[in-house]
Write a protein that holds these residues in place. Structure first.
Motif, PDB file in Angstrom:
ATOM      1  N   ALA A   1       3.376   5.537  10.861  1.00  0.00           N
ATOM      2  CA  ALA A   1       3.537   7.029  11.284  1.00  0.00           C
ATOM      3  C   ALA A   1       4.006   7.924  10.379  1.00  0.00           C
ATOM      4  N   MET A   2       4.369   7.551   9.224  1.00  0.00           N
ATOM      5  CA  MET A   2       4.906   8.468   8.275  1.00  0.00           C
ATOM      6  C   MET A   2       3.713   8.799   6.974  1.00  0.00           C
ATOM      7  N   ALA A   3       2.768   8.122   7.337  1.00  0.00           N
ATOM      8  CA  ALA A   3       1.664   8.357   6.140  1.00  0.00           C
ATOM      9  C   ALA A   3       1.169  10.000   6.140  1.00  0.00           C
ATOM     10  N   PHE A   4       0.878  10.634   6.991  1.00  0.00           N
ATOM     11  CA  PHE A   4       0.331  11.982   7.100  1.00  0.00           C
ATOM     12  C   PHE A   4       1.583  12.829   6.863  1.00  0.00           C
ATOM     13  N   PRO A   5       2.811  12.769   7.547  1.00  0.00           N
ATOM     14  CA  PRO A   5       4.046  13.714   7.069  1.00  0.00           C
ATOM     15  C   PRO A   5       4.485  13.453   5.797  1.00  0.00           C
ATOM     16  N   PHE A   6       4.158  12.220   5.127  1.00  0.00           N
ATOM     17  CA  PHE A   6       4.530  12.394   3.617  1.00  0.00           C
ATOM     18  C   PHE A   6       3.722  13.347   2.822  1.00  0.00           C
TER      19      PHE A   6
ATOM     20  N   VAL B   1       3.060   5.391  -7.605  1.00  0.00           N
ATOM     21  CA  VAL B   1       2.287   5.686  -8.720  1.00  0.00           C
ATOM     22  C   VAL B   1       1.200   6.655  -8.594  1.00  0.00           C
ATOM     23  N   PHE B   2       0.205   6.468  -7.253  1.00  0.00           N
ATOM     24  CA  PHE B   2      -0.651   7.459  -7.298  1.00  0.00           C
ATOM     25  C   PHE B   2      -0.289   8.819  -6.832  1.00  0.00           C
ATOM     26  N   ALA B   3       0.696   8.942  -5.894  1.00  0.00           N
ATOM     27  CA  ALA B   3       1.501  10.239  -5.490  1.00  0.00           C
ATOM     28  C   ALA B   3       2.279  11.061  -6.806  1.00  0.00           C
ATOM     29  N   VAL B   4       2.824  10.380  -7.625  1.00  0.00           N
ATOM     30  CA  VAL B   4       3.176  10.740  -8.928  1.00  0.00           C
ATOM     31  C   VAL B   4       2.175  11.580  -9.418  1.00  0.00           C
ATOM     32  N   SER B   5       1.143  11.012  -9.790  1.00  0.00           N
ATOM     33  CA  SER B   5      -0.066  11.477 -10.549  1.00  0.00           C
ATOM     34  C   SER B   5      -0.770  12.738  -9.760  1.00  0.00           C
ATOM     35  N   TYR B   6      -0.858  12.371  -8.509  1.00  0.00           N
ATOM     36  CA  TYR B   6      -1.806  13.551  -7.737  1.00  0.00           C
ATOM     37  C   TYR B   6      -0.527  14.724  -7.632  1.00  0.00           C
ATOM     38  N   ALA B   7       0.703  14.507  -7.417  1.00  0.00           N
ATOM     39  CA  ALA B   7       1.513  15.808  -7.571  1.00  0.00           C
ATOM     40  C   ALA B   7       1.699  16.447  -8.855  1.00  0.00           C
ATOM     41  N   THR B   8       1.638  15.889  -9.709  1.00  0.00           N
ATOM     42  CA  THR B   8       2.008  16.342 -11.242  1.00  0.00           C
ATOM     43  C   THR B   8       0.356  17.264 -11.610  1.00  0.00           C
ATOM     44  N   SER B   9      -0.645  16.496 -11.070  1.00  0.00           N
ATOM     45  CA  SER B   9      -1.987  17.095 -11.760  1.00  0.00           C
ATOM     46  C   SER B   9      -2.685  18.033 -10.753  1.00  0.00           C
ATOM     47  N   GLN B  10      -2.660  17.734  -9.402  1.00  0.00           N
ATOM     48  CA  GLN B  10      -3.268  18.600  -8.396  1.00  0.00           C
ATOM     49  C   GLN B  10      -2.428  19.582  -7.713  1.00  0.00           C
TER      50      GLN B  10
ATOM     51  N   ILE C   1      12.143   9.190   1.437  1.00  0.00           N
ATOM     52  CA  ILE C   1      13.082   8.486   2.496  1.00  0.00           C
ATOM     53  C   ILE C   1      12.534   8.013   3.626  1.00  0.00           C
ATOM     54  N   LEU C   2      11.852   8.749   4.225  1.00  0.00           N
ATOM     55  CA  LEU C   2      11.161   8.074   5.302  1.00  0.00           C
ATOM     56  C   LEU C   2      10.129   6.972   5.138  1.00  0.00           C
ATOM     57  N   LEU C   3       9.140   7.315   4.230  1.00  0.00           N
ATOM     58  CA  LEU C   3       8.203   6.344   3.642  1.00  0.00           C
ATOM     59  C   LEU C   3       8.511   4.868   3.228  1.00  0.00           C
ATOM     60  N   ILE C   4       9.470   5.305   2.260  1.00  0.00           N
ATOM     61  CA  ILE C   4       9.937   4.133   1.503  1.00  0.00           C
ATOM     62  C   ILE C   4      11.263   3.816   1.757  1.00  0.00           C
ATOM     63  N   ASN C   5      12.486   4.379   1.969  1.00  0.00           N
ATOM     64  CA  ASN C   5      13.587   3.901   2.159  1.00  0.00           C
ATOM     65  C   ASN C   5      13.706   3.123   3.648  1.00  0.00           C
ATOM     66  N   ILE C   6      12.912   3.792   4.684  1.00  0.00           N
ATOM     67  CA  ILE C   6      13.085   3.236   6.166  1.00  0.00           C
ATOM     68  C   ILE C   6      12.072   2.340   6.166  1.00  0.00           C
ATOM     69  N   ALA C   7      10.698   2.930   5.936  1.00  0.00           N
ATOM     70  CA  ALA C   7       9.620   2.148   6.393  1.00  0.00           C
ATOM     71  C   ALA C   7       9.352   0.710   5.471  1.00  0.00           C
ATOM     72  N   HIS C   8       9.166   1.235   4.137  1.00  0.00           N
ATOM     73  CA  HIS C   8       9.134   0.134   3.220  1.00  0.00           C
ATOM     74  C   HIS C   8      10.019  -0.716   3.109  1.00  0.00           C
TER      75      HIS C   8
ATOM     76  N   VAL D   1       0.788  -1.230  -0.039  1.00  0.00           N
ATOM     77  CA  VAL D   1       0.012   0.029  -0.125  1.00  0.00           C
ATOM     78  C   VAL D   1       0.913   1.242   0.139  1.00  0.00           C
ATOM     79  N   PRO D   2       1.769   1.334   0.969  1.00  0.00           N
ATOM     80  CA  PRO D   2       2.618   2.650   0.780  1.00  0.00           C
ATOM     81  C   PRO D   2       3.460   2.850  -0.466  1.00  0.00           C
ATOM     82  N   PHE D   3       3.844   1.641  -0.927  1.00  0.00           N
ATOM     83  CA  PHE D   3       4.660   1.598  -2.258  1.00  0.00           C
ATOM     84  C   PHE D   3       4.037   2.135  -3.324  1.00  0.00           C
ATOM     85  N   PHE D   4       2.894   1.543  -3.705  1.00  0.00           N
ATOM     86  CA  PHE D   4       2.207   2.028  -4.886  1.00  0.00           C
ATOM     87  C   PHE D   4       1.360   3.286  -4.775  1.00  0.00           C
ATOM     88  N   MET D   5       1.142   3.480  -3.474  1.00  0.00           N
ATOM     89  CA  MET D   5       0.584   4.803  -3.218  1.00  0.00           C
ATOM     90  C   MET D   5       1.465   5.829  -3.501  1.00  0.00           C
ATOM     91  N   ALA D   6       2.938   5.734  -3.000  1.00  0.00           N
ATOM     92  CA  ALA D   6       3.924   6.983  -3.323  1.00  0.00           C
ATOM     93  C   ALA D   6       4.690   6.747  -4.619  1.00  0.00           C
TER      94      ALA D   6
END
Length: 449
Positions: free
Chosen positions: A333-338, A276-285, A355-362, A269-274
């Motif tokens: 813990a990192m979902a909202f700070p992300f 795939v979804f977050a890439v689209s969200y950041a660029t479009s929204q 780094i916090l969500l993917i490189n440490i948690a994931h 869930v965190p990996f594909f959110m960050a």
């Protein structure tokens, strides 16, 4: 007892160069497989909505594009069942040659597809079909590639050596993202007409390298021991048909399959959110430049290599469960700070969030999965059990995460808080499952559990 002695001698006979070859070949194969698979995720976020679903609203096109991304995950358990049976009966090496070659062909054909403007509704239909084939083949790849390493590794290094090929997902992502970063420099009309096809077609050349490496591998000492034991002490009478490994593992170790499914929530869930979804969200929204987001993802991929080695090595010392629980709690813990860091638009702060969500948690979770999941099953059903559990978990935990996340933001004017809450719940559920799971790091892989 003699079989256990034989397998111990076989492992001692595997010198460092042979183990290195197994690890490198599995890493290369995993890189190619995930390059093919993750490339589709990037294209879904940046291109496919416009060229395969142009007649519907932008939101509906994005949802449709992410839904085709999820179709590949539906096929993965079917591939896990089919290739798991093949790997447990015919061997790991033979099965992995098929999954790799087939994946390359399917990805190449995606690059050859005509668009909606050329053949209408048949374009998305063919896209979904090839995506399904991709997922079917990946369903058999992951389990086999991990088994090749873990079953060949010394008992006290299974976590470390199993974690190295697991970085193939990140090297594949790095390769896919890097190539996509280059083609996004093209003018928009060229990108949409022919530029997006280049990364898919390049897969064919990568597959040839992977097939060459895989052809040189031997079967694992564990699989050889199982075959030898079966010859000396057959478990079936002459003429009696042996039970399918898939049937056996579902009948006797369904709890381990269910456990893997739940454990995957904190990783997928965190990996594909960050990624795939977050890439689209950041660029479009949020208005973040596409190139900036791709650079953020690439930075995260580079850092994944040392982090996997560290957490894999640590799991050999302290066990699989403590590392998994740590990673799952970090993800929660990192979902909202992300998202707070993502909203800043600052490259440095966005990298920090990744780094916090993917490189440490994931990465801490992802590093121990090969050894952890493999050690849950006996050798005669290991390919089937690990593959089925991992791929069923991939459906509910990973494949539809971009689709679910996009739908959640649509509930309240593109608010991301529902998405972050979804990540928190998924991670906490997985942390509880890891707490209840058995510690497997000291198990003998030659024995049935």
């Amino acid at each position: 007892m003699s079989i256990s002695l034989d397998i111990t001698q076989d492992r001692k006979a595997l010198d460092r160069s042979n183990i290195r070859r197994v690890v490198i070949s599995s890493w290369i194969g995993n890189t190619i497989e995930f390059y093919d698979f993750l490339l589709y995720g990037l294209a879904s976020a940046l291109v496919f909505g416009k060229i395969f679903f142009p007649t519907i609203s932008p939101l509906a096109a994005m949802l449709a594009s992410f839904a085709t991304f999820g179709v590949g995950f539906i096929a993965r358990p079917l591939g896990g069942i089919f290739f798991g049976h093949m790997g447990d009966t015919l061997g790991r090496k033979y099965t992995l040659m098929i999954t790799l070659g087939g994946m390359g062909v399917a990805t190449f054909l995606i690059g050859c597809l005509p668009t909606w403007a050329q053949i209408g509704v048949w374009a998305p239909i063919l896209l979904v079909l090839l995506r399904f084939i991709q997922g079917f083949l990946v369903g058999g790849e992951w389990g086999g590639a991990m088994l090749m390493v873990v079953e060949s590794a010394p008992a006290n290094r299974r976590g470390l050596l199993g974690a190295i090929p697991q970085t193939g997902g990140f090297s594949g992502q790095l390769l896919a993202t890097g190539i996509f970063a280059l083609i996004t420099l093209l003018p928009e009309d060229q990108l949409m007409s022919w530029g997006w096809r280049i990364p898919f077609m390049l897969s064919f050349a990568l597959v040839l390298v992977g097939l060459y490496m895989r052809r040189r591998l031997d079967e694992t000492p564990v699989f050889k021991a199982v075959q030898q034991r079966e010859q000396l002490n057959p478990t079936t009478e002459p003429g009696e048909k042996a039970s399918s490994p898939v049937v056996e593992v579902v009948r006797h170790q369904w709890r381990s399959i269910l456990l893997i499914m739940v454990l995957r929530f904190a990783e997928s869930v965190p990996f594909f959110m960050a990624t795939v979804f977050a890439v689209s969200y950041a660029t479009s929204q949020l208005g973040v430049n596409k190139q900036t987001m791709l650079n953020v993802v690439m930075t995260t991929c580079v850092l994944a290599f040392p982090m996997h080695a560290f957490f894999g090595m640590l799991s050999d010392k302290v066990g699989r469960r403590p590392i998994y629980i740590f990673g799952a709690l970090c993800a929660a813990a990192m979902a909202f700070p992300f998202f707070w860091l993502l909203e800043s638009g600052s490259f440095v702060l966005m990298v920090l969030g990744y780094i916090l969500l993917i490189n440490i948690a994931h990465n801490s979770i992802n590093a121990v999965q090969p050894a952890f999941f493999t050690e849950l099953f006996g050798p005669k059903v290991r390919y089937s059990g690990a593959s089925i559990g991992a791929q069923l978990g991939a459906i509910v935990a990973g494949g539809f995460t971009p689709f679910i996340a996009k739908g959640l933001t649509a509930l309240d004017h593109d608010d991301w808080s529902y998405v972050a809450t979804y990540v928190v719940i998924a991670a906490l559920v997985a942390a509880y499952a890891a707490w209840r799971a058995p510690e497997t790091s000291r198990r003998d892989l030659t024995l049935d559990h």
